[in-house]
Design an enzyme around this catalytic site. Structure first.
Site, PDB file in Angstrom:
ATOM      1  N   ASP A   4       0.822  -1.212   0.000  1.00  0.00           N
ATOM      2  CA  ASP A   4       0.000   0.000   0.000  1.00  0.00           C
ATOM      3  C   ASP A   4       0.859   1.266   0.000  1.00  0.00           C
ATOM      4  O   ASP A   4       2.057   1.239   0.268  1.00  0.00           O
ATOM      5  CB  ASP A   4      -0.907   0.015   1.228  1.00  0.00           C
ATOM      6  CG  ASP A   4      -2.191  -0.771   1.023  1.00  0.00           C
ATOM      7  OD1 ASP A   4      -2.423  -1.224  -0.105  1.00  0.00           O
ATOM      8  OD2 ASP A   4      -2.945  -0.929   1.997  1.00  0.00           O
ATOM      9  N   LYS A  61      -3.709   3.290  -2.630  1.00  0.00           N
ATOM     10  CA  LYS A  61      -4.890   4.112  -2.899  1.00  0.00           C
ATOM     11  C   LYS A  61      -4.749   5.388  -2.090  1.00  0.00           C
ATOM     12  O   LYS A  61      -4.727   5.370  -0.863  1.00  0.00           O
ATOM     13  CB  LYS A  61      -6.173   3.380  -2.512  1.00  0.00           C
ATOM     14  CG  LYS A  61      -6.417   2.096  -3.284  1.00  0.00           C
ATOM     15  CD  LYS A  61      -7.836   1.590  -3.115  1.00  0.00           C
ATOM     16  CE  LYS A  61      -8.150   1.248  -1.679  1.00  0.00           C
ATOM     17  NZ  LYS A  61      -7.358   0.121  -1.177  1.00  0.00           N
ATOM     18  N   MET A 106      -7.514   9.538   8.470  1.00  0.00           N
ATOM     19  CA  MET A 106      -7.933  10.073   7.164  1.00  0.00           C
ATOM     20  C   MET A 106      -9.024  11.140   7.321  1.00  0.00           C
ATOM     21  O   MET A 106     -10.003  11.159   6.590  1.00  0.00           O
ATOM     22  CB  MET A 106      -8.415   8.932   6.260  1.00  0.00           C
ATOM     23  CG  MET A 106      -7.359   7.866   6.024  1.00  0.00           C
ATOM     24  SD  MET A 106      -7.981   6.357   5.244  1.00  0.00           S
ATOM     25  CE  MET A 106      -8.862   5.591   6.625  1.00  0.00           C
TER      26      MET A 106
END
Length: 289
Positions: free
Chosen positions: A68, A90, A205
């Site tokens: 990732d 991502k 996030m």
């Protein structure tokens, strides 16, 4: 009253010639990484030294690493010579593979007989979609192992001198994600209930939507002067920590654009930073952690 039987170092050392340091791990019986298996492994919150022994073992025995965006590239230098590296990161607002594409690739690689290391930043099951990937592996009949990692919401706070829990400030903590699968502020979170449910809220996030989240928490009864701490690149030498309040959080983010990845902490965990902020000065010079 004693704490129980005591073992001495000599109880484990078989001879004076016993190897020292990390060489002592060579004789350990780590689990076999078999062909056709997928290991979902947490690499920790950034600093290479915070990954687990099982993570290192997987790096040394895999055929391919599907990793990732939040995995520190310095961790990948410990991968077995000849292993393949496939990036599957991502990041919001940037071209990225879909979750479906990643899952299908894991299945394809495993079915071809590869030892597949799915390497994720932090912990695979903490907002890392590890559960979704395991779900599809299980229904497809692909054997898998989970190797937990230190999550940034705990380890990253520790590197910023903020205990996730402390008896004098909070006996509970809530972990939230700041966006859903669409990239928007999560619509299925009961923000009114969350606002007063715990003295400390830790959000992953959440920088992008922090103004909206702060407004929702204040509408639920959270005080506007509640401390908000934004910890960026938490366990890395370029760590940044910014402080604001819930009422000023939206304007602060707009004016300062805090770097990401970042953890946002709401509440009095920030009170401990003045005393416990240990990761500074020469301590940051060691890239291992």
């Amino acid at each position: 009253m004693g704490l129980g039987p005591t073992k001495r170092i000599g109880d484990w050392v078989s001879s004076p010639e016993q190897q020292t340091g990390f060489a002592r791990l060579d004789a350990e019986t780590f689990p076999s990484f078999e062909p056709g298996w997928v290991w979902l492994v947490g690499a920790g919150p950034g600093a290479p030294g915070l990954m687990s022994l099982m993570c290192f073992h997987a790096l040394q025995n895999c055929d391919v690493v599907v990793y990732d965006a939040l995995v520190n590239p310095d961790i990948l230098r410990w991968v077995k010579v000849g292993a393949e590296l496939e990036y599957a990161g991502k990041r919001g607002g940037k071209p990225s593979p879909t979750q479906k594409d990643i899952t299908l690739r894991l299945i394809e690689l495993a079915q071809s007989g590869k030892r597949v290391l799915r390497l994720k930043g932090g912990d695979p099951f903490m907002f890392g979609r590890g559960g979704e990937e395991c779900q599809h592996l299980a229904t497809t009949g692909i054997p898998f192992r989970i190797v937990p990692g230190i999550t940034a919401g705990i380890g990253g706070l520790a590197y910023a001198g903020m205990p996730a829990t402390h008896r004098d400030t909070n006996h509970s903590v809530i972990f939230l994600t700041g966006h859903d699968a669409t990239g928007n502020m999560p619509a299925n979170v009961n923000w009114q209930a969350v606002a007063l449910a715990s003295p400390v809220i830790v959000m992953y996030m959440a920088v992008k939507h922090l103004g909206e989240i702060a407004a929702a928490l204040m509408a639920g009864g959270r005080a506007a002067d509640d401390p908000v701490t934004i910890v960026s690149n938490a366990s890395m030498p370029h760590q940044e920590v910014a402080s604001t309040t819930l009422g000023g959080a939206g304007a602060f983010v707009e004016a300062n654009e805090p770097p990401t990845p970042a953890i946002v902490v709401v509440g009095k965990a920030a009170d401990w930073r003045s005393l416990l902020d240990w990761y500074k000065g020469p301590l940051r010079e060691n890239p291992v952690g």
